[in-house]
Motif scaffolding. Structure first.
Motif, PDB file in Angstrom:
ATOM      1  N   GLY A 178      75.411  69.900 -68.266  1.00 21.00           N
ATOM      2  CA  GLY A 178      76.735  69.318 -69.193  1.00 21.00           C
ATOM      3  C   GLY A 178      75.806  67.383 -69.664  1.00 21.00           C
ATOM      4  N   GLU A 179      74.601  67.577 -69.225  1.00 19.55           N
ATOM      5  CA  GLU A 179      73.983  66.277 -69.835  1.00 19.55           C
ATOM      6  C   GLU A 179      73.286  66.154 -71.077  1.00 19.55           C
ATOM      7  OE1 GLU A 179      70.174  63.542 -68.496  1.00 19.55           O
ATOM      8  OE2 GLU A 179      71.847  64.477 -66.683  1.00 19.55           O
ATOM      9  N   SER A 180      73.186  65.551 -71.203  1.00 17.12           N
ATOM     10  CA  SER A 180      72.363  65.529 -73.233  1.00 17.12           C
ATOM     11  C   SER A 180      72.411  64.575 -73.212  1.00 17.12           C
ATOM     12  CB  SER A 180      73.424  66.662 -74.554  1.00 17.12           C
ATOM     13  OG  SER A 180      72.739  66.568 -75.061  1.00 17.12           O
ATOM     14  N   SER A 181      70.778  64.696 -73.569  1.00 18.08           N
ATOM     15  CA  SER A 181      70.432  62.565 -73.626  1.00 18.08           C
ATOM     16  C   SER A 181      70.458  61.996 -75.187  1.00 18.08           C
ATOM     17  CB  SER A 181      68.842  62.454 -73.166  1.00 18.08           C
ATOM     18  OG  SER A 181      69.052  62.860 -71.916  1.00 18.08           O
ATOM     19  N   LEU A 182      70.482  63.633 -76.100  1.00 17.93           N
ATOM     20  CA  LEU A 182      70.806  63.712 -77.114  1.00 17.93           C
ATOM     21  C   LEU A 182      71.569  63.560 -77.768  1.00 17.93           C
ATOM     22  CD1 LEU A 182      69.146  63.088 -79.945  1.00 17.93           C
ATOM     23  CD2 LEU A 182      69.291  65.269 -80.517  1.00 17.93           C
ATOM     24  N   ILE A 183      72.726  64.026 -77.244  1.00 18.56           N
ATOM     25  CA  ILE A 183      74.092  63.318 -78.277  1.00 18.56           C
ATOM     26  C   ILE A 183      75.065  62.328 -77.240  1.00 18.56           C
ATOM     27  CG2 ILE A 183      76.343  64.233 -77.878  1.00 18.56           C
ATOM     28  CD1 ILE A 183      75.348  65.610 -79.206  1.00 18.56           C
TER      29      ILE A 183
END
Length: 680
Positions: A178-183
């Motif tokens: 669930g972690e998405s650095s880009l988003i």
């Protein structure tokens, strides 16, 4: 370093072949070292330099780099640094870095899943196999000099293997699912106070949801905070709005888009204007995202907006006991509907407002749904709430969704239970009026000297298809108001022709909107042997008819809104709507009422009350001049009644014009002036 890498790549004989300098950069984890220095801001200003270097390396080096673990890992770490601190000094460099990443994803959409999931590993891709073939050969040469180890960090050879080869799929992810650095970084940059930074971040996010493949779209929805983060921002902006916003200010604000989120400077300023513009700008952006995104993302984002904003925040406010809360939330929902374009979001909004139940309501039903409560708000003790809710329904009726008309109107008219079964055709039109049987048309009224403006016409002419001739319908509405109650003839530019010109454009727009729905051209035939069944026009038409019956007692602004909604309904090119709302010659079943029958009773009430108003013609003309701004406004006796008479006259002309443009006659004796140049 950048110049060396670019020069080396230009000197390579084979395209896609990595040179020794690039091998050194990857093997010795130089990018990770730079990332660590940038994170520590050592020396001061290092983060800005690192972001610029990464952006230039990824943009200018043509060799695919993002597949390598020793590039992917520091890229993810840099992304986590971006968009976390509002007003950061490196916002410009951060958004440039994300722009380069998004452009790389646009070139190779398969990268989106890899970067979004934040994994150290990814399965082998065809393009990557070809690009890393030479690196594998170089690695096999080095293997002769050192023993091969399966551990990724066992000496220089292990480090080289982890960067040169495509990683195996058994590696662990960088962070929690669930972690998405880009988003996260893009959402943070969208909140920037710098307009260009925020706009570029929004364009980058739009690019991601647009190029997403099926797998990437599923990843965006299930494994990234894309939808929750976008909707959370929307809810935060909504909840930051002042609670005492004026509904008139909300309705007046226009020209807000996500590319230009600030309100036009020429509009009058009011408290909360900037906050309202920011919310509407982000709502427009959400609508644009849903329109452009992959279907999987579009549906998920629309459902998230409906659940978090509509159901959890707006619905309690719409049902609140506080009139101010109801007014503000209704006005905001109306302006959101006006901006809404995305089909998926419109579908969710319609389900929220009208519910999924298509069954006709019964007269005794208690208001269980939000729609039933909103219809009750249209007949609220507070005229302001009634006007605001009627505006909401008027906006809803202009949306291209068939369920709106079907749920509010058509599901109650199907079966034509309002038509009398087996009744003989009247010999003349006078037989259909039954004036003596109407309690409003008493002997004292008939003896008062007031007569309809013209004698009732003979039996209505019909077309070959059995429909009432449109000229008969037009004349019926135009002759409904008695001459004593008409004032438009004394003033210019208030004739029936003006309404024809306006109605034509509105009807063309409405017809183009409903064309895909495949409506029939004629009502279904009646079975004369079918027994009559009770007819209920539905709560929405019931409310409008009740309001219309009180037109002589209601405020002017409320009357304008009621007649505006009825006009919108009459414009729909459905045969049942036309028959029920616009055909005065429809033989109604016992106990049924139509728009024309309601108007006839209002006229009866009008002609009785005229006798109690001294100097009625002069006062009526003065009120009309006041409403047109020709004379200063002053308080008069019976002013509400006189304003209602003016609205009634204009509404009858408007209905006649709508009937005319829906079924233009082919009568050579009917002469109407052509629209002036520039008009439809």
């Amino acid at each position: 370093m950048l110049d060396i890498l670019v020069y080396e790549e230009k000197q390579q004989a084979a395209a896609g072949e990595a040179g020794p300098c690039l091998e050194y950069l990857l093997q010795h984890k130089i990018l990770e070292t730079l990332c660590t220095l940038g994170k520590a801001e050592y020396p001061p200003g290092m983060r800005q330099q690192v972001l610029q270097f990464f952006s230039k390396v990824l943009a200018q080096v043509q060799h695919p780099l993002l597949h390598y673990l020793n590039v992917h890992r520091p890229v993810q770490k840099l992304l986590r640094l971006g968009g976390t601190v509002p007003g950061s000094l490196t916002e410009k460099e951060e958004v440039q870095f994300t722009t380069v990443l998004c452009s790389k994803i646009q070139q190779d959409p398969a990268l989106l899943t890899y970067i979004l999931e934040g994994k150290k590993t990814i399965g082998r891709k065809k393009a990557s196999r070809e690009a890393t073939a030479s690196l594998r050969e170089a690695a096999s040469v080095r293997d002769k000099d050192c023993p091969q180890s399966k551990a990724p960090d066992s000496g220089p050879c292990g480090a080289w293997a982890s960067s040169a080869q495509l990683p195996a799929e058994t590696e662990e992810p960088d962070g929690p699912i669930g972690e998405s650095s880009l988003i996260t970084s893009l959402i943070g940059l969208c909140k920037s106070k710098k307009g260009r930074v925020a706009l570029k971040a929004q364009e980058n996010l739009l690019l991601l949801v647009r190029v997403a493949s099926q797998a990437a779209a599923t990843c965006l929805v299930q494994s990234s905070p894309c939808c929750p983060a976008v909707v959370e921002r929307l809810c935060q902006l909504y909840q930051s709005l002042p609670s005492a916003l004026d509904p008139a200010d909300i309705a007046a604000i226009e020209g807000i888009s996500w590319r230009l989120p600030s309100a036009p400077s020429d509009e009058a300023s009011f408290p909360g204007k900037e906050a309202l513009a920011a919310f509407l700008g982000w709502f427009d952006y959400c609508d644009h995202l849903i329109t452009e995104a992959h279907a999987v993302v579009s549906d998920a984002l629309a459902k998230a907006v409906a659940e978090k904003l509509f159901v959890e925040i707006l619905q309690p406010q719409l049902l609140h006991v506080s009139e101010q809360s109801v007014l503000t939330s209704t006005a905001l929902l109306t302006v959101m509907l006006r901006q809404l374009r995305a089909p998926a979001l419109l579908r969710e909004a319609v389900a929220f407002l009208l519910g999924m139940d298509q069954q006709p309501a019964a007269p005794e039903d208690s208001p269980r749904t939000l729609c039933a409560h909103l219809i009750r708000h249209c007949d609220h003790l507070s005229d302001e709430i009634s006007i605001a809710t009627l505006r909401l329904f008027e906006e809803l009726l202009q949306k291209p969704h068939e369920q709106i008309v079907r749920s509010l109107i058509l599901c109650h008219l199907e079966g034509r239970a309002y038509v009398a079964r087996g009744s003989p055709e009247p010999e003349s039109y006078e037989d259909t009026l039954d004036l003596e049987e109407d309690p409003y048309f008493t002997d004292s009224f008939l003896d008062s000297g007031f007569q309809p403006s013209v004698k009732p016409p003979p039996a209505p002419a019909t077309n070959p298809d059995g429909k009432t001739a449109v000229t008969e319908i037009v004349n019926s509405f135009l002759c409904l108001v008695p001459e004593e109650a008409k004032t438009s003839a004394f003033l210019e530019e208030t004739g029936y022709d003006t309404y024809v010109h306006d109605a034509y454009g509105l009807f063309q727009e409405c017809s183009s909107r409903v064309t895909p729905w495949g409506w029939p051209l004629a009502p279904p035939p009646l079975d004369p042997h079918e027994p009559e069944r009770p007819f209920f026009e539905g709560p929405f038409l019931q409310m409008l008819f009740d309001r219309m019956s009180r037109i002589l007692e209601q405020p002017y602004s409320l009357n304008l809104q009621v007649t505006s909604v009825l006009s919108r309904l009459a414009l729909f090119p459905h045969p049942l709507i036309h028959e029920y709302l616009l055909d005065p010659y429809t033989s109604l079943a016992p106990g049924c009422r139509s728009l024309f029958s309601v108007l006839v009773r209002v006229i009866g009430d009008l002609m009785q009350r005229i006798q109690r108003v001294p100097q009625f013609p002069g006062k009526l003309l003065l009120v009309r001049r006041q409403l047109m701004g020709q004379v200063p406004g002053e308080q008069l006796d019976h002013q509400t009644f006189l304003q209602g008479v003016v609205v009634l006259e204009e509404f009858c002309k408007e209905l006649a014009a709508i009937a005319f443009v829906k079924f233009p006659p082919h009568d050579p004796h009917l002469h109407l002036s052509k629209p002036p140049e520039g008009h439809v």
